[in-house]
Design a protein around this motif. Structure first.
Motif, mmCIF file in Angstrom:
data_model
loop_
_atom_site.group_PDB
_atom_site.id
_atom_site.type_symbol
_atom_site.label_atom_id
_atom_site.label_comp_id
_atom_site.label_asym_id
_atom_site.label_seq_id
_atom_site.Cartn_x
_atom_site.Cartn_y
_atom_site.Cartn_z
ATOM 1 N N GLN A 217 1.896 -4.565 2.838
ATOM 2 C CA GLN A 217 0.591 -4.976 3.393
ATOM 3 C C GLN A 217 0.480 -6.501 3.409
ATOM 4 O O GLN A 217 0.010 -7.099 4.382
ATOM 5 N N LYS A 218 0.937 -7.134 2.326
ATOM 6 C CA LYS A 218 0.876 -8.597 2.275
ATOM 7 C C LYS A 218 1.814 -9.207 3.322
ATOM 8 O O LYS A 218 1.484 -10.207 3.960
ATOM 9 N N LEU A 219 2.992 -8.586 3.502
ATOM 10 C CA LEU A 219 3.941 -9.097 4.496
ATOM 11 C C LEU A 219 3.347 -9.011 5.905
ATOM 12 O O LEU A 219 3.549 -9.909 6.723
ATOM 13 N N ASN B 53 -9.405 -8.583 -0.009
ATOM 14 C CA ASN B 53 -8.961 -7.209 0.242
ATOM 15 C C ASN B 53 -7.835 -7.159 1.286
ATOM 16 O O ASN B 53 -8.077 -7.138 2.485
ATOM 17 N N LYS B 54 -6.579 -7.119 0.779
ATOM 18 C CA LYS B 54 -5.426 -7.124 1.707
ATOM 19 C C LYS B 54 -5.308 -5.815 2.472
ATOM 20 O O LYS B 54 -4.932 -5.806 3.648
ATOM 21 N N ALA B 55 -5.622 -4.684 1.805
ATOM 22 C CA ALA B 55 -5.457 -3.386 2.470
ATOM 23 C C ALA B 55 -6.402 -3.307 3.670
ATOM 24 O O ALA B 55 -6.018 -2.862 4.761
ATOM 25 N N THR C 116 4.299 -0.470 -0.903
ATOM 26 C CA THR C 116 3.190 -0.558 0.063
ATOM 27 C C THR C 116 2.402 -1.856 -0.086
ATOM 28 O O THR C 116 2.065 -2.519 0.902
ATOM 29 N N ASP C 117 2.103 -2.231 -1.343
ATOM 30 C CA ASP C 117 1.323 -3.450 -1.587
ATOM 31 C C ASP C 117 2.052 -4.669 -0.993
ATOM 32 O O ASP C 117 1.447 -5.484 -0.281
ATOM 33 N N ALA C 118 3.340 -4.764 -1.244
ATOM 34 C CA ALA C 118 4.114 -5.898 -0.708
ATOM 35 C C ALA C 118 4.160 -5.834 0.819
ATOM 36 O O ALA C 118 4.068 -6.867 1.494
ATOM 37 N N MET D 161 1.084 2.244 -5.134
ATOM 38 C CA MET D 161 1.291 1.308 -4.022
ATOM 39 C C MET D 161 2.022 0.044 -4.469
ATOM 40 O O MET D 161 2.610 -0.656 -3.649
ATOM 41 N N ASP D 162 1.938 -0.282 -5.765
ATOM 42 C CA ASP D 162 2.709 -1.416 -6.275
ATOM 43 C C ASP D 162 4.196 -1.085 -6.256
ATOM 44 O O ASP D 162 4.999 -1.868 -5.773
ATOM 45 N N VAL D 163 4.538 0.085 -6.822
ATOM 46 C CA VAL D 163 5.961 0.371 -7.054
ATOM 47 C C VAL D 163 6.658 1.030 -5.867
ATOM 48 O O VAL D 163 7.890 1.062 -5.826
ATOM 49 N N ILE E 184 8.709 -12.518 -2.822
ATOM 50 C CA ILE E 184 8.418 -11.584 -3.919
ATOM 51 C C ILE E 184 6.903 -11.598 -4.019
ATOM 52 O O ILE E 184 6.314 -12.586 -4.458
ATOM 53 N N ILE E 185 6.253 -10.541 -3.531
ATOM 54 C CA ILE E 185 4.792 -10.579 -3.453
ATOM 55 C C ILE E 185 4.150 -9.363 -4.116
ATOM 56 O O ILE E 185 3.016 -9.040 -3.822
ATOM 57 N N ASN E 186 4.889 -8.719 -5.006
ATOM 58 C CA ASN E 186 4.231 -7.733 -5.859
ATOM 59 C C ASN E 186 4.618 -8.044 -7.301
ATOM 60 O O ASN E 186 5.765 -7.839 -7.716
ATOM 61 N N GLY E 187 3.645 -8.556 -8.033
ATOM 62 C CA GLY E 187 3.883 -8.999 -9.401
ATOM 63 C C GLY E 187 4.290 -7.864 -10.317
ATOM 64 O O GLY E 187 5.127 -8.034 -11.207
ATOM 65 N N THR E 188 3.688 -6.688 -10.098
ATOM 66 C CA THR E 188 3.989 -5.534 -10.946
ATOM 67 C C THR E 188 5.477 -5.186 -10.840
ATOM 68 O O THR E 188 6.165 -5.023 -11.852
ATOM 69 N N SER E 189 5.967 -5.098 -9.617
ATOM 70 C CA SER E 189 7.382 -4.749 -9.422
ATOM 71 C C SER E 189 8.281 -5.818 -10.020
ATOM 72 O O SER E 189 9.315 -5.512 -10.627
ATOM 73 N N GLY F 17 -2.591 -5.266 -16.904
ATOM 74 C CA GLY F 17 -3.522 -5.489 -15.790
ATOM 75 C C GLY F 17 -2.882 -6.051 -14.533
ATOM 76 O O GLY F 17 -3.589 -6.498 -13.626
ATOM 77 N N TYR F 18 -1.532 -6.021 -14.412
ATOM 78 C CA TYR F 18 -0.902 -6.500 -13.173
ATOM 79 C C TYR F 18 -1.012 -5.437 -12.083
ATOM 80 O O TYR F 18 -1.194 -5.746 -10.913
ATOM 81 N N ALA F 19 -0.835 -4.179 -12.500
ATOM 82 C CA ALA F 19 -0.769 -3.093 -11.528
ATOM 83 C C ALA F 19 -2.162 -2.743 -11.019
ATOM 84 O O ALA F 19 -3.155 -2.968 -11.699
ATOM 85 N N GLU F 20 -2.211 -2.200 -9.809
ATOM 86 C CA GLU F 20 -3.462 -1.679 -9.267
ATOM 87 C C GLU F 20 -3.860 -0.466 -10.114
ATOM 88 O O GLU F 20 -3.043 0.083 -10.862
ATOM 89 N N ALA F 21 -5.136 -0.019 -9.955
ATOM 90 C CA ALA F 21 -5.622 1.124 -10.737
ATOM 91 C C ALA F 21 -4.655 2.298 -10.572
ATOM 92 O O ALA F 21 -4.275 2.960 -11.537
ATOM 93 N N ALA G 279 1.295 -17.506 -10.026
ATOM 94 C CA ALA G 279 0.702 -16.218 -10.401
ATOM 95 C C ALA G 279 0.142 -15.529 -9.161
ATOM 96 O O ALA G 279 -0.739 -16.065 -8.494
ATOM 97 N N GLY G 280 0.682 -14.353 -8.893
ATOM 98 C CA GLY G 280 0.284 -13.633 -7.683
ATOM 99 C C GLY G 280 -0.775 -12.588 -7.927
ATOM 100 O O GLY G 280 -1.152 -11.847 -7.017
ATOM 101 N N ALA G 281 -1.262 -12.513 -9.143
ATOM 102 C CA ALA G 281 -2.275 -11.500 -9.460
ATOM 103 C C ALA G 281 -3.016 -11.969 -10.708
ATOM 104 O O ALA G 281 -2.671 -12.988 -11.304
ATOM 105 N N GLY G 282 -4.037 -11.203 -11.066
ATOM 106 C CA GLY G 282 -4.761 -11.500 -12.306
ATOM 107 C C GLY G 282 -6.099 -12.166 -12.043
ATOM 108 O O GLY G 282 -6.342 -12.703 -10.957
HETATM 109 N N1 HSE Z 1 -1.115 -5.399 -7.940
HETATM 110 C C1 HSE Z 1 -0.729 -6.577 -7.234
HETATM 111 C C2 HSE Z 1 0.587 -7.078 -7.815
HETATM 112 C C3 HSE Z 1 -1.706 -7.700 -7.336
HETATM 113 O O1 HSE Z 1 1.120 -6.496 -8.757
HETATM 114 O O2 HSE Z 1 1.107 -8.043 -7.289
HETATM 115 C C4 HSE Z 1 -2.772 -7.661 -6.291
HETATM 116 O O3 HSE Z 1 -2.241 -7.728 -5.026
#
Ligand code: HSE
Length: 437
Positions: free
Chosen positions: A206-208, A106-108, A202-204, A197-199, A159-164, A189-193, A301-304
């Motif tokens: 938080q990881k940074l 849980n990164k958040a 925010t997700d990137a 926050m992916d696009v 590059i730490i958001n796979g969806t973007s 299934g790459y994106a969060e529910a 692979a950064g997600a999945g």
């Molecule tokens: N939704 C995130 C991504 C994966 O697209 O990279 C989980 O952090």
């Protein structure tokens, strides 16, 4: 190898929990060999017990009774695979207080409450491992926390958001519009529910924050640095970037600049021949620079389901053999160092890509060049295509104008932009994308 099994509980059977259960059941012998003893899943806590699962678990394991996990003295390690802040935070603290070591993805939670969670774990003599919280299957926490221990890391570009990255790759390669590709990223299934926050970056970010805390010993709140997502990007800018020899990437950057920490997450032009630019689809890449080792690239692979489960199970094995406990107690992270000051956003130095829609009449280019010049911003190249006709019959003919600048500060660029906004000859959109250095 010991016969006595190591007893674990899983909390959460979403994408990651399912992958973890799959590895632990399908590869039980391999995991036991590496952990030095069999791993026994004692309980799997879920919200909806009756829901059908894609992985077969022995009868009676699935429960919604969290209290039973806290109370079960035989459970040594808990795999905390719950997203969001609450009840994830309360569950984490109760697990530590119940004497469990915890593996989390849980990164958040760690971004927001990491100092509290880690302090409590230390007070209680417990261990928290979190490889899966950043970049899924890429072992980046181990890389920074252990393998690069001889170095002062001077730069992280990632590059730490796979969806973007998936969306940008499709836009670049197939000229597909943003909204279409986002829908597909959700289906895959790459994106969060909630993909917001992916696009929106925010997700990137938080990881940074987690990577920077480890690399620089400084905790920077996610709200303290510039964060722009890919949700406003338009196809013409990706096309233009390609023409100039670049790719647009959602780049998360943290680097040391004369004792200050430069941090931002932004769509950024990256030279097409660089490894970061060649990272396609839902893949992640973290480029690290260490003062001894130089540049290193970690990619994958950064997600999945299975990649993230791979990181969770690696942490579990590390805990089973006692490595994680050693690392956690000795890592000089989350401690109160003299924190590094954040470089003010206005002092960040970069080149810029600018796109305007301008009226095709005398002196327009001169006016723009004059404003940029007065703010000490030097033009490196310009492309203006010939106009075809006025959008509105009889109205002004407008043409796209693209400028690449030499390096300037963000502050100078913002001041120039405020003046450019007032020029009558410039029509929307007015686009500004930084260039990676
Ligand atoms: N939704 C995130 C991504 C994966 O697209 O990279 C989980 O952090």
């Amino acid at each position: 190898m010991q016969d006595v099994p190591l007893r674990v509980a899983l909390i959460g059977m979403g994408t990651v929990g399912t992958g973890v259960a799959r590895i632990l059941t399908d590869q039980a012998e391999r995991i036991a060999r590496r952990a030095g003893r069999p791993i026994e899943i004692r309980r799997v806590v879920v919200q909806h017990v009756e829901k059908s699962r894609s992985v077969a678990l022995p009868n009676g394991l699935i429960t919604d009774d969290l209290e039973a996990v806290y109370a079960d003295k035989d459970i040594d390690i808990v795999l905390h695979l719950v997203g969001g802040l609450e009840p994830a935070r309360t569950i984490m603290l109760r697990l530590l207080e119940s004497g469990k070591d915890v593996v989390t993805a849980n990164k958040a939670l760690l971004c927001e409450h990491g100092d509290e969670v880690f302090r409590r774990a230390r007070e209680l003599g417990r261990t928290v491992a979190y490889e899966a919280a950043v970049a899924g299957g890429i072992p980046i926490i181990a890389a920074i926390g252990q393998s690069m221990a001889a170095n002062q890391i001077t730069s992280i570009q990632a590059i730490i958001n796979g969806t973007s990255n998936f969306i940008l790759t499709e836009m670049h390669e197939k000229a597909r519009p943003y909204a279409d590709v986002l829908a597909e990223a959700q289906r895959l299934g790459y994106a969060e529910a909630d993909p917001t926050m992916d696009v929106d970056g925010t997700d990137a970010a938080q990881k940074l924050v987690l990577l920077s805390q480890l690399a620089f010993g400084t905790k920077v709140p996610v709200t303290a640095f510039q964060r722009t997502g890919i949700d406003k990007l338009e196809l013409p800018d990706l096309r233009n970037a390609t023409e100039f020899g670049y790719r647009v990437k959602l780049l998360a950057t943290a680097r040391l600049i004369q004792g200050q920490l430069e941090m931002h997450v932004q769509p950024t032009l990256v030279k097409a021949n660089q490894p970061l630019a060649k990272t396609s689809g839902a893949f992640n890449m973290v480029e690290l620079t260490g003062d001894a080792v130089g540049r290193l690239w970690y990619s994958g692979a950064g997600a999945g389901e299975m990649p993230t489960a791979s990181a969770v199970v690696a942490d579990l094995i590390d805990m089973a053999v006692g490595r994680a406990q050693l690392t956690f107690s000795r890592l000089d992270i989350w401690r109160e160092h003299a924190p590094l000051p954040l470089l003010p956003a206005t002092e960040v130095r970069r080149r810029f890509y600018l796109r305007f829609n301008v009226e095709d009449r005398p002196h327009v280019l001169a006016d723009i060049a004059d404003i940029l010049g007065r703010h000490n911003i030097s033009i490196a190249s310009v492309i203006q295509k010939e106009a075809e006709s006025a959008a509105i019959p009889g109205g002004p003919v407008t043409v796209p104008l693209v400028i690449m600048t030499h390096e300037s500060t963000e502050g100078a660029m913002r001041d120039a932009d405020a003046e450019l906004e007032r020029l009558k000859s410039i029509r929307p959109p007015r686009v500004r994308i930084p260039v990676a250095s």
